[in-house]
Write a protein that holds these residues in place. Structure first.
Motif, short mmCIF file in Angstrom:
data_model
loop_
_atom_site.label_atom_id
_atom_site.label_comp_id
_atom_site.label_asym_id
_atom_site.label_seq_id
_atom_site.Cartn_x
_atom_site.Cartn_y
_atom_site.Cartn_z
N LEU A 1 39.34 26.65 -32.77
CA LEU A 1 40.07 27.85 -33.15
C LEU A 1 39.70 29.04 -32.27
O LEU A 1 40.56 29.86 -31.94
CB LEU A 1 39.86 28.18 -34.63
CG LEU A 1 40.63 29.39 -35.17
CD1 LEU A 1 42.13 29.23 -34.96
CD2 LEU A 1 40.31 29.61 -36.64
N ASP A 2 38.44 29.15 -31.88
CA ASP A 2 38.02 30.27 -31.02
C ASP A 2 38.85 30.35 -29.74
O ASP A 2 39.24 31.45 -29.32
CB ASP A 2 36.54 30.16 -30.66
CG ASP A 2 35.62 30.48 -31.83
OD1 ASP A 2 36.12 31.02 -32.84
OD2 ASP A 2 34.42 30.21 -31.74
N LEU A 3 39.13 29.20 -29.12
CA LEU A 3 39.92 29.21 -27.88
C LEU A 3 41.35 29.66 -28.14
O LEU A 3 41.94 30.38 -27.33
CB LEU A 3 39.91 27.83 -27.23
CG LEU A 3 38.54 27.33 -26.78
CD1 LEU A 3 38.65 25.90 -26.23
CD2 LEU A 3 37.94 28.26 -25.74
N HIS A 4 41.90 29.24 -29.26
CA HIS A 4 43.27 29.65 -29.61
C HIS A 4 43.32 31.15 -29.89
O HIS A 4 44.26 31.83 -29.48
CB HIS A 4 43.77 28.85 -30.81
CG HIS A 4 43.97 27.41 -30.51
ND1 HIS A 4 45.03 26.95 -29.77
CD2 HIS A 4 43.24 26.32 -30.84
CE1 HIS A 4 44.95 25.63 -29.66
NE2 HIS A 4 43.86 25.23 -30.29
N LEU A 5 42.32 31.66 -30.59
CA LEU A 5 42.27 33.10 -30.86
C LEU A 5 42.09 33.88 -29.56
O LEU A 5 42.69 34.95 -29.40
CB LEU A 5 41.14 33.42 -31.84
CG LEU A 5 41.38 32.95 -33.28
CD1 LEU A 5 40.11 33.10 -34.11
CD2 LEU A 5 42.54 33.68 -33.92
N ASP A 6 41.29 33.36 -28.63
CA ASP A 6 41.14 34.02 -27.32
C ASP A 6 42.49 34.16 -26.64
O ASP A 6 42.84 35.24 -26.15
CB ASP A 6 40.22 33.20 -26.39
CG ASP A 6 38.76 33.27 -26.77
OD1 ASP A 6 38.37 34.14 -27.57
OD2 ASP A 6 37.99 32.42 -26.25
N ARG A 7 43.27 33.08 -26.59
CA ARG A 7 44.58 33.12 -25.93
C ARG A 7 45.55 34.05 -26.66
O ARG A 7 46.29 34.80 -26.04
CB ARG A 7 45.18 31.71 -25.82
CG ARG A 7 44.60 30.90 -24.71
CD ARG A 7 45.39 29.64 -24.48
NE ARG A 7 45.36 28.74 -25.63
CZ ARG A 7 44.44 27.79 -25.82
NH1 ARG A 7 43.48 27.62 -24.94
NH2 ARG A 7 44.49 27.02 -26.87
N PHE A 8 45.54 33.99 -27.99
CA PHE A 8 46.43 34.83 -28.77
C PHE A 8 46.13 36.31 -28.54
O PHE A 8 47.03 37.11 -28.25
CB PHE A 8 46.31 34.47 -30.26
CG PHE A 8 47.22 35.26 -31.16
CD1 PHE A 8 48.60 35.10 -31.08
CD2 PHE A 8 46.72 36.15 -32.09
CE1 PHE A 8 49.46 35.83 -31.91
CE2 PHE A 8 47.56 36.86 -32.92
CZ PHE A 8 48.93 36.71 -32.83
N PHE A 9 44.87 36.70 -28.64
CA PHE A 9 44.51 38.11 -28.44
C PHE A 9 44.68 38.53 -26.99
O PHE A 9 45.00 39.70 -26.71
CB PHE A 9 43.10 38.39 -28.97
CG PHE A 9 43.09 38.65 -30.46
CD1 PHE A 9 43.27 39.93 -30.95
CD2 PHE A 9 42.95 37.61 -31.36
CE1 PHE A 9 43.30 40.18 -32.31
CE2 PHE A 9 42.97 37.84 -32.72
CZ PHE A 9 43.15 39.13 -33.21
N SER A 10 44.52 37.62 -26.05
CA SER A 10 44.80 37.93 -24.65
C SER A 10 46.28 38.23 -24.46
O SER A 10 46.65 39.16 -23.75
CB SER A 10 44.37 36.76 -23.76
OG SER A 10 44.73 37.00 -22.42
N GLY A 11 47.14 37.44 -25.10
CA GLY A 11 48.59 37.69 -25.04
C GLY A 11 48.95 39.04 -25.64
O GLY A 11 49.78 39.77 -25.09
N LEU A 12 48.32 39.38 -26.76
CA LEU A 12 48.57 40.69 -27.37
C LEU A 12 48.20 41.81 -26.41
O LEU A 12 48.95 42.77 -26.23
CB LEU A 12 47.75 40.84 -28.66
CG LEU A 12 48.15 40.01 -29.87
CD1 LEU A 12 47.11 40.14 -30.97
CD2 LEU A 12 49.52 40.41 -30.37
N GLU A 13 47.03 41.66 -25.77
CA GLU A 13 46.57 42.69 -24.85
C GLU A 13 47.50 42.83 -23.65
O GLU A 13 47.85 43.94 -23.25
CB GLU A 13 45.15 42.34 -24.38
CG GLU A 13 44.51 43.40 -23.52
CD GLU A 13 43.09 43.03 -23.12
OE1 GLU A 13 42.69 43.44 -22.01
OE2 GLU A 13 42.39 42.35 -23.90
N LYS A 14 47.92 41.70 -23.08
CA LYS A 14 48.81 41.75 -21.91
C LYS A 14 50.15 42.40 -22.23
O LYS A 14 50.75 43.07 -21.38
CB LYS A 14 49.02 40.35 -21.35
CG LYS A 14 47.80 39.82 -20.65
CD LYS A 14 47.99 38.40 -20.19
CE LYS A 14 46.69 37.87 -19.58
NZ LYS A 14 46.75 36.44 -19.31
#
Length: 120
Positions: A71-84
């Motif tokens: 889940l940590d990796l999925h949350l990393d990608r999700f929050f990275s998408g939000l930031e971008k």
């Protein structure tokens, strides 16, 4: 009701009072606008900017044996998408993880794909 533009035109179709959804949905739980809902009741407006402009980010996590896989990796990608996309949500990583875990627990699923999706 008469057609005011052209009185000789075909009659207009009737306006439905509400949408009747002919589709069936999988059992599951959605978290939408601060509410946990059965998957069949979750709706996004046709006026939603994500729908109108494809302004969204998402990630899909896997649940096996009732637990999330990486889940940590999925949350990393999700929050990275939000930031971008310069989007913000009213939840931090722990809050999103809790929402996802609650959806799985409420659904009773032990094996599932769980999508987190944010539209502007």
């Amino acid at each position: 009701m008469s057609n005011l533009i052209d009185p000789h035109a075909r009659p207009l179709p009737s306006l439905s009072a509400r949408h009747i959804d002919p589709h069936s949905y999988p059992d599951g739980v959605a978290f939408l606008d601060g509410q946990h809902l059965p998957m069949s009741q979750a709706r996004i407006s046709v006026l939603d900017w994500g729908f109108l402009h494809s302004d969204a980010t998402y990630d899909t996590a896997h649940v096996w044996g009732g637990r999330f896989f990486r889940l940590d990796l999925h949350l990393d990608r999700f929050f990275s998408g939000l930031e971008k996309l310069r989007m913000t949500i009213p939840f931090d990583r722990d809050g999103v993880a809790e929402i996802l875990e609650n959806c799985v627990a409420l659904s009773g699923h032990r094996a599932a794909y769980v999508e987190m999706l944010c539209t502007r």
